[in-house]
Design a protein around this motif. Structure first.
Motif, PDB file in Angstrom:
ATOM      1  N   SER A  69       0.822  -1.201   0.000  1.00 38.18           N
ATOM      2  CA  SER A  69       0.000   0.000   0.000  1.00 38.18           C
ATOM      3  C   SER A  69       0.862   1.258   0.000  1.00 38.18           C
ATOM      4  O   SER A  69       0.624   2.198  -0.767  1.00 38.18           O
ATOM      5  CB  SER A  69      -0.910  -0.030   1.230  1.00 38.18           C
ATOM      6  N   PHE A  70       1.888   1.290   0.845  1.00 36.13           N
ATOM      7  CA  PHE A  70       2.757   2.464   0.922  1.00 36.13           C
ATOM      8  C   PHE A  70       3.545   2.656  -0.370  1.00 36.13           C
ATOM      9  O   PHE A  70       3.719   3.774  -0.845  1.00 36.13           O
ATOM     10  CB  PHE A  70       3.698   2.349   2.112  1.00 36.13           C
ATOM     11  N   GLU A  71       4.034   1.576  -0.925  1.00 34.23           N
ATOM     12  CA  GLU A  71       4.790   1.677  -2.182  1.00 34.23           C
ATOM     13  C   GLU A  71       3.895   2.210  -3.296  1.00 34.23           C
ATOM     14  O   GLU A  71       4.293   3.067  -4.082  1.00 34.23           O
ATOM     15  CB  GLU A  71       5.367   0.309  -2.554  1.00 34.23           C
ATOM     16  N   HIS A  72       2.664   1.709  -3.345  1.00 34.02           N
ATOM     17  CA  HIS A  72       1.723   2.157  -4.378  1.00 34.02           C
ATOM     18  C   HIS A  72       1.400   3.640  -4.203  1.00 34.02           C
ATOM     19  O   HIS A  72       1.394   4.402  -5.170  1.00 34.02           O
ATOM     20  CB  HIS A  72       0.446   1.320  -4.313  1.00 34.02           C
ATOM     21  N   CYS A  73       1.144   4.066  -2.982  1.00 39.43           N
ATOM     22  CA  CYS A  73       0.826   5.467  -2.727  1.00 39.43           C
ATOM     23  C   CYS A  73       2.008   6.363  -3.115  1.00 39.43           C
ATOM     24  O   CYS A  73       1.820   7.408  -3.738  1.00 39.43           O
ATOM     25  CB  CYS A  73       0.457   5.673  -1.262  1.00 39.43           C
ATOM     26  N   ALA A  74       3.219   5.967  -2.758  1.00 40.10           N
ATOM     27  CA  ALA A  74       4.400   6.757  -3.127  1.00 40.10           C
ATOM     28  C   ALA A  74       4.502   6.895  -4.643  1.00 40.10           C
ATOM     29  O   ALA A  74       4.802   7.977  -5.167  1.00 40.10           O
ATOM     30  CB  ALA A  74       5.666   6.119  -2.559  1.00 40.10           C
ATOM     31  N   GLY A  75       4.228   5.809  -5.358  1.00 41.70           N
ATOM     32  CA  GLY A  75       4.252   5.865  -6.827  1.00 41.70           C
ATOM     33  C   GLY A  75       3.211   6.820  -7.383  1.00 41.70           C
ATOM     34  O   GLY A  75       3.482   7.580  -8.320  1.00 41.70           O
ATOM     35  N   LEU A  76       2.011   6.796  -6.807  1.00 38.97           N
ATOM     36  CA  LEU A  76       0.966   7.724  -7.251  1.00 38.97           C
ATOM     37  C   LEU A  76       1.363   9.169  -6.963  1.00 38.97           C
ATOM     38  O   LEU A  76       1.164  10.057  -7.791  1.00 38.97           O
ATOM     39  CB  LEU A  76      -0.363   7.402  -6.560  1.00 38.97           C
ATOM     40  N   HIS A 110      14.773  -5.122  -0.546  1.00 38.77           N
ATOM     41  CA  HIS A 110      13.838  -4.861  -1.640  1.00 38.77           C
ATOM     42  C   HIS A 110      12.413  -4.888  -1.117  1.00 38.77           C
ATOM     43  O   HIS A 110      12.011  -5.863  -0.503  1.00 38.77           O
ATOM     44  CB  HIS A 110      13.979  -5.904  -2.750  1.00 38.77           C
ATOM     45  N   PRO A 111      11.638  -3.805  -1.357  1.00 40.02           N
ATOM     46  CA  PRO A 111      10.258  -3.832  -0.885  1.00 40.02           C
ATOM     47  C   PRO A 111       9.481  -4.939  -1.571  1.00 40.02           C
ATOM     48  O   PRO A 111       9.687  -5.228  -2.735  1.00 40.02           O
ATOM     49  CB  PRO A 111       9.717  -2.450  -1.252  1.00 40.02           C
ATOM     50  N   MET A 112       8.596  -5.563  -0.806  1.00 39.58           N
ATOM     51  CA  MET A 112       7.800  -6.654  -1.359  1.00 39.58           C
ATOM     52  C   MET A 112       6.926  -6.196  -2.516  1.00 39.58           C
ATOM     53  O   MET A 112       6.545  -6.986  -3.352  1.00 39.58           O
ATOM     54  CB  MET A 112       6.911  -7.241  -0.268  1.00 39.58           C
ATOM     55  N   ALA A 113       6.601  -4.928  -2.552  1.00 42.21           N
ATOM     56  CA  ALA A 113       5.658  -4.435  -3.547  1.00 42.21           C
ATOM     57  C   ALA A 113       6.339  -3.867  -4.781  1.00 42.21           C
ATOM     58  O   ALA A 113       5.681  -3.364  -5.662  1.00 42.21           O
ATOM     59  CB  ALA A 113       4.782  -3.360  -2.935  1.00 42.21           C
ATOM     60  N   VAL A 114       7.639  -3.964  -4.874  1.00 43.69           N
ATOM     61  CA  VAL A 114       8.335  -3.246  -5.936  1.00 43.69           C
ATOM     62  C   VAL A 114       7.926  -3.712  -7.339  1.00 43.69           C
ATOM     63  O   VAL A 114       7.932  -2.937  -8.270  1.00 43.69           O
ATOM     64  CB  VAL A 114       9.870  -3.326  -5.728  1.00 43.69           C
ATOM     65  N   GLU A 115       7.536  -4.977  -7.481  1.00 46.60           N
ATOM     66  CA  GLU A 115       7.147  -5.441  -8.811  1.00 46.60           C
ATOM     67  C   GLU A 115       5.763  -4.949  -9.213  1.00 46.60           C
ATOM     68  O   GLU A 115       5.396  -4.961 -10.365  1.00 46.60           O
ATOM     69  CB  GLU A 115       7.134  -6.968  -8.886  1.00 46.60           C
ATOM     70  N   TRP A 116       4.964  -4.550  -8.245  1.00 47.68           N
ATOM     71  CA  TRP A 116       3.589  -4.195  -8.539  1.00 47.68           C
ATOM     72  C   TRP A 116       3.488  -2.750  -8.960  1.00 47.68           C
ATOM     73  O   TRP A 116       3.717  -1.848  -8.182  1.00 47.68           O
ATOM     74  CB  TRP A 116       2.698  -4.452  -7.333  1.00 47.68           C
ATOM     75  N   VAL A 117       3.162  -2.538 -10.229  1.00 43.57           N
ATOM     76  CA  VAL A 117       2.979  -1.179 -10.733  1.00 43.57           C
ATOM     77  C   VAL A 117       1.660  -1.041 -11.450  1.00 43.57           C
ATOM     78  O   VAL A 117       1.416  -0.087 -12.149  1.00 43.57           O
ATOM     79  CB  VAL A 117       4.142  -0.763 -11.676  1.00 43.57           C
ATOM     80  N   GLY A 118       0.779  -2.023 -11.255  1.00 44.23           N
ATOM     81  CA  GLY A 118      -0.492  -2.071 -11.967  1.00 44.23           C
ATOM     82  C   GLY A 118      -1.524  -1.104 -11.412  1.00 44.23           C
ATOM     83  O   GLY A 118      -1.231  -0.204 -10.667  1.00 44.23           O
ATOM     84  N   SER A 119      -2.757  -1.355 -11.792  1.00 42.64           N
ATOM     85  CA  SER A 119      -3.872  -0.499 -11.355  1.00 42.64           C
ATOM     86  C   SER A 119      -4.240  -0.819  -9.919  1.00 42.64           C
ATOM     87  O   SER A 119      -3.735  -1.757  -9.327  1.00 42.64           O
ATOM     88  CB  SER A 119      -5.072  -0.733 -12.270  1.00 42.64           C
ATOM     89  N   ILE A 120      -5.157  -0.041  -9.371  1.00 42.42           N
ATOM     90  CA  ILE A 120      -5.518  -0.232  -7.977  1.00 42.42           C
ATOM     91  C   ILE A 120      -6.209  -1.563  -7.734  1.00 42.42           C
ATOM     92  O   ILE A 120      -5.813  -2.285  -6.882  1.00 42.42           O
ATOM     93  CB  ILE A 120      -6.357   0.932  -7.433  1.00 42.42           C
ATOM     94  N   GLY A 121      -7.249  -1.873  -8.451  1.00 38.21           N
ATOM     95  CA  GLY A 121      -7.949  -3.140  -8.313  1.00 38.21           C
ATOM     96  C   GLY A 121      -8.087  -3.605  -6.878  1.00 38.21           C
ATOM     97  O   GLY A 121      -8.498  -2.859  -6.017  1.00 38.21           O
ATOM     98  N   ASP A 122      -7.697  -4.866  -6.602  1.00 35.09           N
ATOM     99  CA  ASP A 122      -7.838  -5.411  -5.251  1.00 35.09           C
ATOM    100  C   ASP A 122      -6.706  -5.000  -4.331  1.00 35.09           C
ATOM    101  O   ASP A 122      -6.682  -5.388  -3.180  1.00 35.09           O
ATOM    102  CB  ASP A 122      -7.949  -6.933  -5.298  1.00 35.09           C
ATOM    103  N   ARG A 123      -5.789  -4.188  -4.807  1.00 29.43           N
ATOM    104  CA  ARG A 123      -4.691  -3.731  -3.966  1.00 29.43           C
ATOM    105  C   ARG A 123      -5.081  -2.494  -3.147  1.00 29.43           C
ATOM    106  O   ARG A 123      -4.318  -2.035  -2.336  1.00 29.43           O
ATOM    107  CB  ARG A 123      -3.458  -3.380  -4.810  1.00 29.43           C
ATOM    108  N   ASP A 124      -6.254  -1.958  -3.373  1.00 29.10           N
ATOM    109  CA  ASP A 124      -6.716  -0.756  -2.664  1.00 29.10           C
ATOM    110  C   ASP A 124      -7.191  -1.169  -1.277  1.00 29.10           C
ATOM    111  O   ASP A 124      -8.354  -1.334  -1.032  1.00 29.10           O
ATOM    112  CB  ASP A 124      -7.846  -0.115  -3.474  1.00 29.10           C
TER     113      ASP A 124
END
Length: 126
Positions: A69-76, A110-124
């Motif tokens: 979640s944090f990695e995704h938010c930082a990317g956004l 390495h953050p566990m989420a680093v490979e995930w760069v997709g859409s929000i979907g079920d990761r929200d």
């Protein structure tokens, strides 16, 4: 770039969470607890000690969800151009989110989420 409404919602939920954390820290200070020893959330020492706390208090799956979640938010947040008056604070929060996401990575760094760069979907999730 402008974020979609769902993406902006993710950033705002994280902002509310960080605001809540800040209020809790302020309350602890009011109750006589001084600041901690860390002033740099990017330091290896901070991440190592934070990881120890997370491992004692949260199940591994929950730590992974927080990291994602944090990695995704930082990317956004990196996609957005904030007003010049808040650029420094904006970048500090991005750095904090990335540091916390690295915390759950264990010794690999390495953050566990680093490979995930997709859409929000079920990761929200936050």
């Amino acid at each position: 770039m402008q974020l979609r409404q769902e993406q902006l919602g993710i950033v705002l939920r994280h902002a509310r969470w960080i605001q809540w954390q800040a209020a809790q820290i302020s309350e602890a200070h009011d109750l006589g607890h001084g600041p901690g020893e860390h002033t740099d959330s990017d330091s290896e020492k901070f991440r190592r000690q934070a990881r120890d706390v997370y491992e004692l208090t949260l199940p591994p799956h929950q730590v992974e969800l927080i990291a994602e979640s944090f990695e995704h938010c930082a990317g956004l947040m990196e996609l957005m151009q904030p007003d010049n008056s808040v650029t420094e604070e904006w970048n500090t929060i991005i750095s904090y989110l990335r540091s916390i996401s690295k915390t759950s990575a264990g010794d690999s760094g390495h953050p566990m989420a680093v490979e995930w760069v997709g859409s929000i979907g079920d990761r929200d999730r936050v």
